[in-house]
Design a protein around this motif. Structure first.
Motif, PDB file in Angstrom:
ATOM      1  N   GLY A   5       0.815  -1.211   0.000  1.00 21.28           N
ATOM      2  CA  GLY A   5       0.000   0.000   0.000  1.00 21.28           C
ATOM      3  C   GLY A   5       0.848   1.260   0.000  1.00 21.28           C
ATOM      4  O   GLY A   5       0.526   2.246  -0.668  1.00 21.28           O
ATOM      5  N   PHE A   6       1.946   1.223   0.756  1.00 24.24           N
ATOM      6  CA  PHE A   6       2.848   2.377   0.824  1.00 24.24           C
ATOM      7  C   PHE A   6       3.425   2.701  -0.545  1.00 24.24           C
ATOM      8  O   PHE A   6       3.380   3.852  -1.005  1.00 24.24           O
ATOM      9  CB  PHE A   6       3.972   2.074   1.822  1.00 24.24           C
ATOM     10  N   PHE A   7       3.960   1.680  -1.217  1.00 27.49           N
ATOM     11  CA  PHE A   7       4.592   1.924  -2.517  1.00 27.49           C
ATOM     12  C   PHE A   7       3.573   2.305  -3.584  1.00 27.49           C
ATOM     13  O   PHE A   7       3.852   3.157  -4.435  1.00 27.49           O
ATOM     14  CB  PHE A   7       5.384   0.696  -2.961  1.00 27.49           C
ATOM     15  N   LYS A   8       2.404   1.689  -3.546  1.00 27.84           N
ATOM     16  CA  LYS A   8       1.385   2.040  -4.535  1.00 27.84           C
ATOM     17  C   LYS A   8       0.962   3.491  -4.378  1.00 27.84           C
ATOM     18  O   LYS A   8       0.797   4.217  -5.365  1.00 27.84           O
ATOM     19  CB  LYS A   8       0.179   1.120  -4.407  1.00 27.84           C
ATOM     20  N   ASP A   9       0.805   3.937  -3.136  1.00 27.14           N
ATOM     21  CA  ASP A   9       0.439   5.332  -2.883  1.00 27.14           C
ATOM     22  C   ASP A   9       1.513   6.278  -3.403  1.00 27.14           C
ATOM     23  O   ASP A   9       1.203   7.269  -4.084  1.00 27.14           O
ATOM     24  CB  ASP A   9       0.220   5.537  -1.381  1.00 27.14           C
ATOM     25  N   LYS A  10       2.773   5.984  -3.110  1.00 27.11           N
ATOM     26  CA  LYS A  10       3.868   6.858  -3.550  1.00 27.11           C
ATOM     27  C   LYS A  10       3.969   6.889  -5.068  1.00 27.11           C
ATOM     28  O   LYS A  10       4.132   7.966  -5.676  1.00 27.11           O
ATOM     29  CB  LYS A  10       5.195   6.387  -2.935  1.00 27.11           C
ATOM     30  N   LEU A  11       3.879   5.730  -5.687  1.00 25.42           N
ATOM     31  CA  LEU A  11       4.028   5.662  -7.142  1.00 25.42           C
ATOM     32  C   LEU A  11       2.888   6.344  -7.878  1.00 25.42           C
ATOM     33  O   LEU A  11       3.111   7.125  -8.809  1.00 25.42           O
ATOM     34  CB  LEU A  11       4.129   4.200  -7.596  1.00 25.42           C
ATOM     35  N   THR A  12       1.658   6.042  -7.463  1.00 23.99           N
ATOM     36  CA  THR A  12       0.524   6.608  -8.188  1.00 23.99           C
ATOM     37  C   THR A  12       0.452   8.124  -8.022  1.00 23.99           C
ATOM     38  O   THR A  12       0.074   8.834  -8.962  1.00 23.99           O
ATOM     39  CB  THR A  12      -0.795   5.960  -7.760  1.00 23.99           C
ATOM     40  N   LYS A  13       0.826   8.630  -6.881  1.00 24.38           N
ATOM     41  CA  LYS A  13       0.824  10.081  -6.704  1.00 24.38           C
ATOM     42  C   LYS A  13       1.841  10.760  -7.610  1.00 24.38           C
ATOM     43  O   LYS A  13       1.594  11.864  -8.111  1.00 24.38           O
ATOM     44  CB  LYS A  13       1.056  10.439  -5.235  1.00 24.38           C
TER      45      LYS A  13
END
Length: 355
Positions: free
Chosen positions: A330-338
């Motif tokens: 969840g952490f990486f998906k949030d950072k990447l998509t933003k």
């Protein structure tokens, strides 16, 4: 990078399919936009790129792609921010990789200026197909096929480079379980595993179908020699979290050098997450699952971005993973998509604006 000034021949579609497209119910890779980019290789050179209405191709039955499999492809996405600006994510990596794949299959390299000129003009024509909002994107499929007629076993002298686009939402839905391969192999040393060669994927379908019959959605492939080391899944690079340590296999001539994978590694270093890029043994992960130290497995890829895996199977046994509130996935998906949607600073200079 500056916007390309390479000329592109453009023939616009007379009508658009967009009004008849249900963007709330998109099956991945089933709906395509109004136009496509085509560039032919003949007489030893790539010709002027063309954009024309999306439609069928006419090819000779003896075209070598049908007989000797000279075909490679890429996967990319375009995103739209709240100000209607269009962004690509690390497109130079995709350009470099398709030429690396092409080289391995004796396909001539595609010129960088043609790639970006054709891609940008195509995206500007299809801008209305790119919808705003997290999860919405335009999936972009560049590919090359051998088109020369003839069935002699030799590299073709004529090729077609194309780009087609498909509006996309989330790639996977529902829970994903994987099987650790014990018999079949995806790639071997010295082979084409690192390339996005079409045949790599065709060879995976049969063992993946067998795994689906057992209740799994994907296979995590193991090394061809011993089946003792975990490498990558059919459509994803794979990460394991043991305790608070993140582990992923190194790239090689068997493992695809994923753009999303590289981005996760960079973000892990940026946020001081304990990361090891090394061989990952089946035994290590099974034992970590038994002891409770295995916290997460997740896949990464252009289509899926980050895909959490809820369980795996090996040697006839199934293992479930814990459900975490503060997951690395969840952490990486949030950072990447933003970053992709221009909602966060891009200190890595990964975004590329289509103007």
């Amino acid at each position: 990078m500056k916007t390309s000034t390479t000329p592109v021949d453009i023939q616009k579609a007379a009508t658009s399919k967009i009004e008849n497209t249900d963007f709330n119910n998109l099956a991945f890779g089933q709906v395509f936009t109004d136009h496509m980019m085509i560039c032919d290789y003949k007489d030893g050179a790539w010709q002027t790129p063309k954009i024309q209405p999306y439609g069928p191709l006419e090819m000779d039955p003896s075209a070598r792609v049908f007989h000797y499999g000279q075909a490679v492809f890429e996967g990319m996405k375009a995103f739209k921010d709240e100000e209607d600006r269009i962004w690509l994510f690390r497109p130079e990596d995709n350009f470099e990789r398709i030429n690396k794949s092409s080289e391995r299959l004796a396909i001539p390299a595609f010129p960088k200026e043609f790639f970006f000129a054709g891609l940008e003009e195509l995206l500007k024509l299809e801008k209305d197909w790119i919808k705003k909002g997290f999860g919405n994107s335009l999936y972009i499929r560049p590919f090359v096929i051998a088109t020369e007629a003839g069935v002699s076993a030799a590299p073709a002298k004529e090729y077609k480079f194309m780009i087609i686009c498909s509006p996309a939402q989330a790639y996977y839905s529902g829970e994903v379980r994987v099987k650790f391969s014990e018999e079949y192999s995806r790639a071997a040393d010295g082979g084409v595993g690192f390339a996005k060669a079409a045949g790599n994927y065709a060879a995976q379908f049969y063992p993946t179908n067998l795994a689906k019959d057992e209740g799994f959605q994907q296979i995590i492939w193991t090394d061809a020699n011993t089946h003792e080391y975990l490498e990558e899944a059919g459509t994803m690079n794979i990460f394991f979290r043991v305790g608070d340590k993140l582990i992923t296999a190194p790239t090689s001539d068997r493992i695809l050098d994923g753009v999303t994978r590289k981005s996760i590694i960079a973000l892990a270093k940026e946020f001081n997450i304990d990361l090891e890029v090394r061989r990952v043994s089946v035994k290590e992960i099974v034992e970590a699952a038994k002891s409770g130290d295995l916290k997460e497995i997740f896949g990464s890829g252009t289509a899926t971005v980050i895909n959490p895996i809820v369980g795996f199977g090996h040697a006839g046994k199934k293992y479930d993973l814990p459900k975490l509130e503060d997951s690395y996935a969840g952490f990486f998906k949030d950072k990447l998509t933003k970053i992709q949607y221009n909602q966060a600073a891009d200190k890595f200079n990964w975004r590329y604006q289509v103007k």
